[in-house]
Design a protein around this motif. Structure first.
Motif, PDB file in Angstrom:
ATOM      1  N   UNK A 204       0.812  -1.228   0.000  1.00  0.00           N
ATOM      2  CA  UNK A 204       0.000   0.000   0.000  1.00  0.00           C
ATOM      3  C   UNK A 204       0.845   1.277   0.000  1.00  0.00           C
ATOM      4  N   UNK A 205       2.027   1.204  -0.547  1.00  0.00           N
ATOM      5  CA  UNK A 205       2.781   2.438  -0.755  1.00  0.00           C
ATOM      6  C   UNK A 205       3.565   2.934   0.443  1.00  0.00           C
ATOM      7  N   UNK A 206       3.484   2.266   1.573  1.00  0.00           N
ATOM      8  CA  UNK A 206       4.268   2.660   2.732  1.00  0.00           C
ATOM      9  C   UNK A 206       4.100   4.130   3.063  1.00  0.00           C
ATOM     10  N   UNK A 207       5.190   4.745   3.487  1.00  0.00           N
ATOM     11  CA  UNK A 207       5.113   6.156   3.880  1.00  0.00           C
ATOM     12  C   UNK A 207       5.557   7.100   2.785  1.00  0.00           C
ATOM     13  N   UNK A 208       5.252   6.774   1.537  1.00  0.00           N
ATOM     14  CA  UNK A 208       5.682   7.649   0.449  1.00  0.00           C
ATOM     15  C   UNK A 208       4.902   8.949   0.434  1.00  0.00           C
ATOM     16  N   UNK A 209       5.636  10.026   0.125  1.00  0.00           N
ATOM     17  CA  UNK A 209       5.020  11.350   0.095  1.00  0.00           C
ATOM     18  C   UNK A 209       5.129  11.919  -1.306  1.00  0.00           C
ATOM     19  N   UNK A 210       4.247  12.875  -1.658  1.00  0.00           N
ATOM     20  CA  UNK A 210       4.396  13.562  -2.938  1.00  0.00           C
ATOM     21  C   UNK A 210       5.751  14.262  -3.016  1.00  0.00           C
ATOM     22  N   UNK A 211       6.269  14.409  -4.236  1.00  0.00           N
ATOM     23  CA  UNK A 211       7.603  14.961  -4.432  1.00  0.00           C
ATOM     24  C   UNK A 211       7.858  16.254  -3.685  1.00  0.00           C
ATOM     25  N   UNK A 212       6.840  17.135  -3.650  1.00  0.00           N
ATOM     26  CA  UNK A 212       7.031  18.448  -3.040  1.00  0.00           C
ATOM     27  C   UNK A 212       7.279  18.344  -1.539  1.00  0.00           C
ATOM     28  N   UNK A 213       6.740  17.276  -0.926  1.00  0.00           N
ATOM     29  CA  UNK A 213       6.851  17.162   0.525  1.00  0.00           C
ATOM     30  C   UNK A 213       8.019  16.270   0.930  1.00  0.00           C
TER      31      UNK A 213
ATOM     32  N   UNK B  50      10.039  15.495   4.701  1.00  0.00           N
ATOM     33  CA  UNK B  50       9.363  15.650   5.984  1.00  0.00           C
ATOM     34  C   UNK B  50       9.176  14.264   6.598  1.00  0.00           C
ATOM     35  N   UNK B  51      10.150  13.848   7.415  1.00  0.00           N
ATOM     36  CA  UNK B  51      10.132  12.483   7.917  1.00  0.00           C
ATOM     37  C   UNK B  51       8.902  12.218   8.782  1.00  0.00           C
ATOM     38  N   UNK B  52       8.586  13.203   9.628  1.00  0.00           N
ATOM     39  CA  UNK B  52       7.460  13.012  10.550  1.00  0.00           C
ATOM     40  C   UNK B  52       6.177  12.753   9.765  1.00  0.00           C
ATOM     41  N   UNK B  53       5.995  13.562   8.696  1.00  0.00           N
ATOM     42  CA  UNK B  53       4.801  13.418   7.877  1.00  0.00           C
ATOM     43  C   UNK B  53       4.747  12.031   7.264  1.00  0.00           C
ATOM     44  N   UNK B  54       5.901  11.585   6.809  1.00  0.00           N
ATOM     45  CA  UNK B  54       5.975  10.267   6.193  1.00  0.00           C
ATOM     46  C   UNK B  54       5.576   9.183   7.193  1.00  0.00           C
ATOM     47  N   UNK B  55       6.073   9.323   8.427  1.00  0.00           N
ATOM     48  CA  UNK B  55       5.709   8.339   9.457  1.00  0.00           C
ATOM     49  C   UNK B  55       4.210   8.378   9.715  1.00  0.00           C
ATOM     50  N   UNK B  56       3.664   9.596   9.738  1.00  0.00           N
ATOM     51  CA  UNK B  56       2.232   9.720  10.010  1.00  0.00           C
ATOM     52  C   UNK B  56       1.404   9.066   8.899  1.00  0.00           C
ATOM     53  N   UNK B  57       1.815   9.316   7.646  1.00  0.00           N
ATOM     54  CA  UNK B  57       1.103   8.699   6.519  1.00  0.00           C
ATOM     55  C   UNK B  57       1.142   7.185   6.669  1.00  0.00           C
ATOM     56  N   UNK B  58       2.332   6.700   7.014  1.00  0.00           N
ATOM     57  CA  UNK B  58       2.502   5.263   7.176  1.00  0.00           C
ATOM     58  C   UNK B  58       1.574   4.729   8.271  1.00  0.00           C
ATOM     59  N   UNK B  59       1.592   5.413   9.418  1.00  0.00           N
ATOM     60  CA  UNK B  59       0.778   4.928  10.536  1.00  0.00           C
ATOM     61  C   UNK B  59      -0.706   4.992  10.201  1.00  0.00           C
ATOM     62  N   UNK B  60      -1.102   6.012   9.441  1.00  0.00           N
ATOM     63  CA  UNK B  60      -2.515   6.110   9.068  1.00  0.00           C
ATOM     64  C   UNK B  60      -2.914   4.910   8.217  1.00  0.00           C
ATOM     65  N   UNK B  61      -2.052   4.558   7.282  1.00  0.00           N
ATOM     66  CA  UNK B  61      -2.368   3.403   6.437  1.00  0.00           C
ATOM     67  C   UNK B  61      -2.413   2.128   7.277  1.00  0.00           C
ATOM     68  N   UNK B  62      -1.456   1.996   8.192  1.00  0.00           N
ATOM     69  CA  UNK B  62      -1.443   0.816   9.063  1.00  0.00           C
ATOM     70  C   UNK B  62      -2.754   0.747   9.848  1.00  0.00           C
TER      71      UNK B  62
END
Ligand code: SF4
Ligand code: SF4
Lengths: 210, 389
Positions: free
Chosen positions: B269-278, B281-293
């Protein structure tokens, strides 16, 4: 082979169906009654705070017993009907009255279809709700339907003592006793008068014979 | 971390060991917290799905229930039944714990947030979780209890048979990304849904479904919770456990849920990948990941409270007759698909978008169905309205 693919299809469609139902349930109101916060002692109080769709017990539920003393003839039939002796009734003489319900029509004895007559009144009517097994035999035996089950079941008290339902208050008992002694006195007076009269008549008769 | 410790005057070896200990304590604590919170989440969600409220008395909305449960379990007496194999009995729960805890090493929390990006990460992941079988089997064997033994045997049979389809289906993402490292697999996907592994081809969808079902079974989740089937086996392999050891089993079971969600997310499911512009931002990436989890975990819990338990023979036939051939088809199909579309990436992208659209269509169908169900369930039970129909 057909059955094989049918199985796969069934697996997915039934899971799809089931999951839609359990997901939908998440958004429908919850049926839990949060007991101590929601007062469940009557349907009206339940409705105040509780938003689920369970509205109290059905009408014919055998809950805590209630006695309508205005209908009770103190006949003690219920006391005798109770298999575990949890009803205790003391009674005492009272004025002879015909029972009538709210709009003034006479109350009939359910079994004999005669008008119910009250000659005695209760001075004590205790039901031990801790012992009662809610069998309904007393309700069935009562000729005037004075004793009946309510649809309430909330009976959570601190001690067993508080579980004994006393339907006759001390005041009512005192007035009933007072009235009974008056009746007795009246009856005694009447008797004495009657006896005197009888004696006088006897004396008269004797006199006439002589 | 090492550097800071060396700078305060420790020699390199001590510094290394100290930092390792500190990091593992932190990860362990995080793990315990996650496992604990998941028990609460599961109980609340299951409550909602059954028209109940679930635990809501300890703390605001029951938020501290899991602490209370943990404290209670730890304070209980730790019994060892008579005739038990004491050594195995004592050590078994820790096998389960280590099996799950070990996955933390390759857990990709977000872009670049990974303890060790091993080049055989996925392989390591699959093999370390197999330790759980040992724990379960040991617990079942050493308890000197027929239910425990049956539970342990069932668990072993189940996990061993489901490991094959799961491993086979993971070959598809490996084919697509061309790497076994968790970071590499994650990097081969994008942030847009149709750039995720699961939508890359029809065979990826198939492998995702097989992987998901198989890992549910591996994690002993309903509908595959035969090792603990309460109605048949009391509590399966943990029947005789109490106190702290039981808490360890309990914890590893729920932590396993998190690991399952994490693996699914990072591989499919794409892990913690972020759009190129972002990017960055490691924290954001972790948050995206945790949301998917969290979404995956929700689906797993949701399945548990929807489907009834399988029978043992159904379980085995599902694995060997349905999932395994499916996994083979997915693997071979994906290989052929990649050969055919090797030089036309545009076709690949079109198919990926199509797959995503199919998914959206299914989702909409599902939403409509849910609406119908909600309207049906809104009719009160004890009211005149329900008597009319
Ligand atoms: S319901 Fe049964 S047990 Fe209770 S008072 Fe009446 S006769 Fe006795
Ligand atoms: S049977 Fe009915 S009328 Fe008779 S004493 Fe009992 S409650 Fe009263």
């Amino acid at each position: 082979m057909g059955a094989y693919f049918q199985n796969i299809k069934d697996g997915f469609t039934t899971a799809f169906e089931g999951m839609s139902i359990s997901f939908a349930t998440m958004f429908v109101r919850k049926e839990t009654v949060q007991y101590p916060e929601v007062d469940i002692s009557s349907n009206a109080t339940i409705a105040e705070k509780y938003k689920g769709s369970l509205m109290g017990m059905p009408e014919n539920y055998r809950g805590i017993l209630d006695v309508d003393l205005s209908l009770c003839t103190a006949c003690q039939i219920c006391q005798k009907a109770c298999p575990i002796d949890c009803i205790v009734i003391d009674n005492i003489k009272c004025d002879k009255t015909k029972l009538s319900d709210g709009d003034g029509s006479p109350v009939l004895n359910r079994f004999t279809q005669k008008e119910a007559l009250k000659t005695r009144t209760v001075t004590r009517f205790d039901i031990n709700a801790a012992k009662c097994m809610y069998c309904g035999l007393c309700e069935k035996a009562c000729p005037t339907s004075a004793i009946r089950h309510t649809n309430q079941f909330e009976m959570n008290r601190e001690s067993q003592e508080e579980l004994i339902l006393r339907f006759v208050s001390d005041d009512v008992k005192a007035t009933a006793e007072k009235r009974a002694s008056e009746i007795e006195a009246e009856a005694a007076a009447k008797k004495a008068a009657k006896a005197k009269k009888a004696q006088e008549e006897k004396a008269k008769e004797k006199g006439a014979e002589e | 971390m090492d550097a800071t410790l060396i700078s305060i005057g420790l020699d390199p070896l001590t510094a290394k060991i100290t930092s390792m200990v500190i990091i593992s304590v932190i990860v362990l604590l995080a793990f315990v917290t996650i496992g604990g919170i998941l028990t609460l989440v599961e109980r609340r969600i299951s409550g909602f799905m059954q028209s109940r409220l679930g635990p809501n008395r300890v703390g605001p909305q029951g938020a501290l229930q899991w602490v209370a449960d943990g404290v209670k379990l730890i304070l209980k007496e730790d019994l060892i039944p008579e005739g038990a194999d004491r050594k195995l009995f004592r050590i078994a729960p820790y096998f389960c714990l280590v099996g799950i805890f070990g996955t933390m090493v390759v857990f990709p929390w977000g872009k670049g947030v990974i303890v060790a990006d091993l080049n055989v990460g996925l392989f390591y992941f699959i093999s370390i979780t197999a330790l759980v079988v040992f724990g379960v089997l040991m617990a079942g064997w050493s308890s000197n209890n027929k239910w425990s033994l049956l539970g342990g045997m069932r668990a072993a049979a189940q996990i061993v048979s489901y490991e094959i389809p799961v491993g086979m289906s993971l070959l598809v993402p490996i084919l697509i990304s061309g790497t076994l490292s968790m970071g590499g697999i994650m990097a081969s996907q994008g942030w847009l849904p149709w750039e995720w592994m699961v939508f890359k081809s029809p065979f990826a969808v198939l492998s995702f479904i097989i992987f998901f079902i198989g890992s549910l079974a591996e994690a002993n989740r309903t509908p595959f919770d035969l090792p603990e089937a309460e109605s048949e086996l009391v509590s399966g392999y943990c029947t005789e456990y109490s106190g702290f050891r039981y808490a360890v089993f309990f914890l590893s079971e729920w932590a396993n849920l998190f690991v399952l969600g994490g693996l699914t997310t990072s591989v499919f499911l794409g892990g913690g990948n972020l759009p190129g512009a972002l990017e960055g931002f490691t924290i954001l990436s972790v948050l995206v990941y945790l949301a998917k989890v969290a979404v995956v975990i929700f689906v797993v819990i949701w399945l548990r409270w929807t489907l009834p338990r399988f029978r043992i023979d159904q379980l085995m036939s599902l694995s060997w007759k349905y999932l395994l051939p499916g996994a083979f088809i997915a693997f071979l199909g994906q290989a052929a698909y990649m050969l055919l579309t090797q030089h036309t990436p545009i076709v690949q992208s079109i198919i990926a978008v199509l797959m995503f659209l199919v998914f959206v269509f299914v989702l909409i169908r599902f939403g409509l169905k849910v609406r119908v169900s909600i309207n049906e369930q809104r009719i009160p039970v004890n009211s005149p309205a329900s008597n009319v129909s």
